[in-house]
Motif scaffolding. Structure first.
Motif, PDB file in Angstrom:
ATOM      1  N   ALA A 163       0.377  -0.429   0.134  1.00 34.04           N
ATOM      2  CA  ALA A 163      -0.047  -0.410   0.302  1.00 34.04           C
ATOM      3  C   ALA A 163       1.050   1.522  -0.117  1.00 34.04           C
ATOM      4  O   ALA A 163       0.631   2.487  -0.325  1.00 34.04           O
ATOM      5  CB  ALA A 163      -1.442  -0.333   1.043  1.00 34.04           C
ATOM      6  N   ARG A 164       1.182   1.226   0.767  1.00 36.88           N
ATOM      7  CA  ARG A 164       2.233   2.054   0.980  1.00 36.88           C
ATOM      8  C   ARG A 164       3.635   2.529  -0.733  1.00 36.88           C
ATOM      9  O   ARG A 164       3.361   3.219  -1.141  1.00 36.88           O
ATOM     10  CB  ARG A 164       3.960   1.974   1.533  1.00 36.88           C
ATOM     11  N   PHE A 165       4.082   1.172  -1.752  1.00 38.08           N
ATOM     12  CA  PHE A 165       4.653   1.648  -2.174  1.00 38.08           C
ATOM     13  C   PHE A 165       3.287   1.863  -3.758  1.00 38.08           C
ATOM     14  O   PHE A 165       3.793   2.841  -4.566  1.00 38.08           O
ATOM     15  CB  PHE A 165       4.767   0.133  -3.147  1.00 38.08           C
ATOM     16  N   ASP A 166       2.026   1.344  -3.597  1.00 36.50           N
ATOM     17  CA  ASP A 166       1.117   1.944  -4.168  1.00 36.50           C
ATOM     18  C   ASP A 166       1.080   3.555  -4.281  1.00 36.50           C
ATOM     19  O   ASP A 166       0.405   4.243  -5.178  1.00 36.50           O
ATOM     20  CB  ASP A 166      -0.032   1.218  -4.088  1.00 36.50           C
ATOM     21  N   SER A 167       1.307   4.640  -3.493  1.00 37.05           N
ATOM     22  CA  SER A 167       0.689   5.228  -2.601  1.00 37.05           C
ATOM     23  C   SER A 167       1.973   6.070  -2.954  1.00 37.05           C
ATOM     24  O   SER A 167       1.612   7.585  -3.095  1.00 37.05           O
ATOM     25  CB  SER A 167       0.941   5.210  -1.300  1.00 37.05           C
ATOM     26  N   GLY A 168       2.794   5.394  -3.435  1.00 36.78           N
ATOM     27  CA  GLY A 168       3.648   6.298  -4.309  1.00 36.78           C
ATOM     28  C   GLY A 168       5.295   6.146  -3.843  1.00 36.78           C
ATOM     29  O   GLY A 168       6.086   7.116  -4.196  1.00 36.78           O
ATOM     30  N   GLU A 169       5.327   5.837  -2.095  1.00 31.48           N
ATOM     31  CA  GLU A 169       6.535   6.239  -1.461  1.00 31.48           C
ATOM     32  C   GLU A 169       7.625   5.657  -2.386  1.00 31.48           C
ATOM     33  O   GLU A 169       7.554   3.962  -2.889  1.00 31.48           O
ATOM     34  CB  GLU A 169       6.475   5.392  -0.472  1.00 31.48           C
ATOM     35  N   ARG A 170       9.084   6.127  -2.348  1.00 30.26           N
ATOM     36  CA  ARG A 170       9.983   5.454  -3.047  1.00 30.26           C
ATOM     37  C   ARG A 170      11.893   5.753  -3.098  1.00 30.26           C
ATOM     38  O   ARG A 170      12.392   5.829  -4.130  1.00 30.26           O
ATOM     39  CB  ARG A 170       9.951   5.960  -5.272  1.00 30.26           C
ATOM     40  N   SER A 171      11.580   6.024  -1.827  1.00 28.45           N
ATOM     41  CA  SER A 171      13.100   6.213  -1.453  1.00 28.45           C
ATOM     42  C   SER A 171      13.556   4.960  -1.240  1.00 28.45           C
ATOM     43  O   SER A 171      13.282   3.879  -1.200  1.00 28.45           O
ATOM     44  CB  SER A 171      13.207   6.221   0.616  1.00 28.45           C
ATOM     45  N   PRO A 172      15.193   4.957  -1.344  1.00 31.63           N
ATOM     46  CA  PRO A 172      16.126   4.218  -2.327  1.00 31.63           C
ATOM     47  C   PRO A 172      15.507   3.077  -1.013  1.00 31.63           C
ATOM     48  O   PRO A 172      15.452   1.266  -0.820  1.00 31.63           O
ATOM     49  CB  PRO A 172      17.270   4.219  -2.099  1.00 31.63           C
ATOM     50  N   GLU A 173      15.712   2.760   0.682  1.00 29.15           N
ATOM     51  CA  GLU A 173      15.452   2.578   1.505  1.00 29.15           C
ATOM     52  C   GLU A 173      14.381   1.353   1.832  1.00 29.15           C
ATOM     53  O   GLU A 173      14.048   0.106   1.763  1.00 29.15           O
ATOM     54  CB  GLU A 173      15.436   2.769   2.888  1.00 29.15           C
ATOM     55  N   PHE A 174      13.137   2.317   0.641  1.00 35.74           N
ATOM     56  CA  PHE A 174      11.891   1.545   1.618  1.00 35.74           C
ATOM     57  C   PHE A 174      11.601   1.008  -0.312  1.00 35.74           C
ATOM     58  O   PHE A 174      11.009  -0.740  -0.291  1.00 35.74           O
ATOM     59  CB  PHE A 174      10.507   2.691   0.839  1.00 35.74           C
ATOM     60  N   VAL A 175      12.188   0.750  -1.328  1.00 36.35           N
ATOM     61  CA  VAL A 175      11.748   0.201  -2.232  1.00 36.35           C
ATOM     62  C   VAL A 175      12.965  -1.067  -2.528  1.00 36.35           C
ATOM     63  O   VAL A 175      12.409  -2.327  -2.362  1.00 36.35           O
ATOM     64  CB  VAL A 175      12.583   0.707  -3.778  1.00 36.35           C
ATOM     65  N   GLN A 176      13.960  -0.863  -1.909  1.00 33.91           N
ATOM     66  CA  GLN A 176      14.774  -2.282  -0.853  1.00 33.91           C
ATOM     67  C   GLN A 176      13.594  -3.014  -0.284  1.00 33.91           C
ATOM     68  O   GLN A 176      14.118  -3.764  -0.399  1.00 33.91           O
ATOM     69  CB  GLN A 176      15.890  -1.990  -0.758  1.00 33.91           C
ATOM     70  N   GLU A 177      13.748  -2.554   0.999  1.00 31.18           N
ATOM     71  CA  GLU A 177      12.504  -3.220   1.647  1.00 31.18           C
ATOM     72  C   GLU A 177      11.165  -4.178   0.486  1.00 31.18           C
ATOM     73  O   GLU A 177      10.749  -5.275   0.559  1.00 31.18           O
ATOM     74  CB  GLU A 177      11.841  -2.485   2.499  1.00 31.18           C
TER      75      GLU A 177
END
Length: 436
Positions: A163-177
């Protein structure tokens, strides 16, 4: 390797995410037998089910093949972990099944459970009924988390992450997670979802491109590279970076994972070069004798002297593909005759079928006649193999022998029984040789 299994290997992207070896025991394991890692029951599959009934446990079934890279990585790096052993030994009778080993009923059991990708992990009750399944390779922590969720012990947190990804969150640390968590989520589906994997691969590609490659030398990113960049051939910038920093990646990953990754990259690059028919495949093989790839070769051959990634075996495949691609039919015929002569009595149906397949592409009548002879020999050696029978029937039709082709088709169908493996063979045969 069966043709269907090889096809699963080549197209089963989700399945090709990781797999090793650990203690094999019979009956109730002792403390010394289970430490460290998973203790696997030694005996037949039916005996493993009986043992599970006696102990009041379910069965964990690892369905693998000896050519499956992810299977190798799991067996070498995950199954031996003490924490993995502690979790699985307490809950299951663990059993490993080579899906291609006829001596243990591998093809029949794999067909019974409709295994389409390797590795496939099954949870079975003590009567053999399927409770759940998963695929792919992963870390030890992920493997435990996967089965904990399958057993209902814990809940997946992936919906929140997605849900966080679909909402647009794209920090490298989060995309890795997100990419790391997606490995377990996809595995839990138990089936191949090529569209979903393609989407994740695109995210991974953007992530890798956004990062200085030097920061990717860590445990999580090494796993992401091995997962999402699997089967990417030599020449790719990230693949070459891994090779140039091979020791560093091994230090944060494993010899098993990195050797499979770089040798796999060489396999796909060499095969693509061989299909050009200009001899350029040889350059990729020559590099396998040089550092650091030579260390990957040494590790893999020490693990399994019969590895499919043995440079000599690669050369055998690439050489023939190169000869066929260059339409050097005389040399194709001579080389196959030489290989069959060297194999002698050990030349099996697949050897003759491969020779026939290659020579059938020749415009020369003599080569086509030899192809038909080889097809006939392959069918004689293994009339129960759907791929062999279908190939022979197709060539009979091409040579105008429709009556013989029809006779073969009826003969093959009549030879099959009601087992799961026979039903699978019939399905494959019908797909490969539909009635005119």
């Amino acid at each position: 390797m069966t043709s269907l299994a090889r096809a699963c290997s080549l197209v089963g992207l989700l399945a090709l995410w990781a797999c090793g070896d650990s203690a094999i025991v019979e009956g109730e394991p002792t403390a010394s037998q289970v430490a460290p890692g998973m203790a696997f029951f030694h005996g037949s599959f039916d005996e493993a089910l009986a043992d599970a009934r006696q102990r009041g446990k379910n069965v964990f079934l690892d369905v693998y093949t000896d050519w499956c890279g992810p299977c190798i990585v799991m067996q070498e790096t995950v199954f031996p972990l003490p924490e993995v052993g502690e979790y699985f030994n307490a809950r299951f009778v663990n059993y490993k099944l080579d899906a291609e080993d006829e001596s243990v009923g591998g093809p029949e059991i794999a067909a019974r459970y409709e295994v389409r990708a390797y590795p496939t992990y099954l949870i079975l009750d003590s009567r053999g009924a399927e409770i759940g399944r998963a695929t792919s390779g992963m870390s030890g922590d992920q493997f435990i988390a996967l089965f904990s969720r399958m057993l209902g012990e814990t809940e997946s947190q992936f919906p929140t992450i997605k849900a966080r990804f679909d909402s647009g969150e794209r920090s490298p640390e989060f995309v890795q997670e997100y990419l790391d968590a997606a490995i377990v989520d996809q595995s839990m589906s138990g089936d191949l979802d090529f569209q979903r994997f393609a989407e994740l691969k695109k995210v991974a590609g953007d992530y890798f491109a956004s990062r200085d490659h030097s920061v990717l030398i860590n445990e999580t990113d090494a796993r992401l590279i091995a997962t999402y960049w699997d089967k990417t051939p030599r020449g790719d910038e990230l693949v070459e970076f891994v090779i140039d920093n091979y020791d560093e990646f091994v230090s944060v990953s494993s010899d098993a994972a990195m050797s499979q990754f770089v040798l796999g990259a060489t396999w796909y690059a060499g095969l693509a070069a061989a299909e050009l028919g200009n001899g350029t495949y040889e350059a990729f093989l020559e590099e396998l004798a040089e550092e650091p790839l030579s260390r990957a070769v040494a590790y893999d051959l020490a693990r399994d002297p019969d590895s499919v990634l043995d440079p000599d075996r690669m050369h055998s495949v690439f050489q023939m593909r190169d000869l066929v691609a260059s339409e050097n039919w005389g040399e194709v015929a001579e080389e196959w005759a030489r290989r069959i002569a060297v194999a002698g009595a050990t030349a099996d149906a697949r050897t003759y079928n491969g020779a026939a397949r290659d020579l059938a592409g020749s415009p020369e009548a003599a080569h086509r006649a030899l192809a038909l002879e080889y097809y006939s020999k392959a069918y004689e050696l293994d009339p129960s193999d759907a791929f062999v029978a279908a190939s022979y029937g197709a060539e009979l039709r091409r040579s105008g022998r429709d009556e013989l082709a029809e006779q073969l088709m009826e003969e093959f169908r009549a030879s099959l029984g009601d087992s799961a493996e026979d039903r699978r063979q019939l399905e494959l045969f019908d797909r490969l040789s539909p009635r005119p």
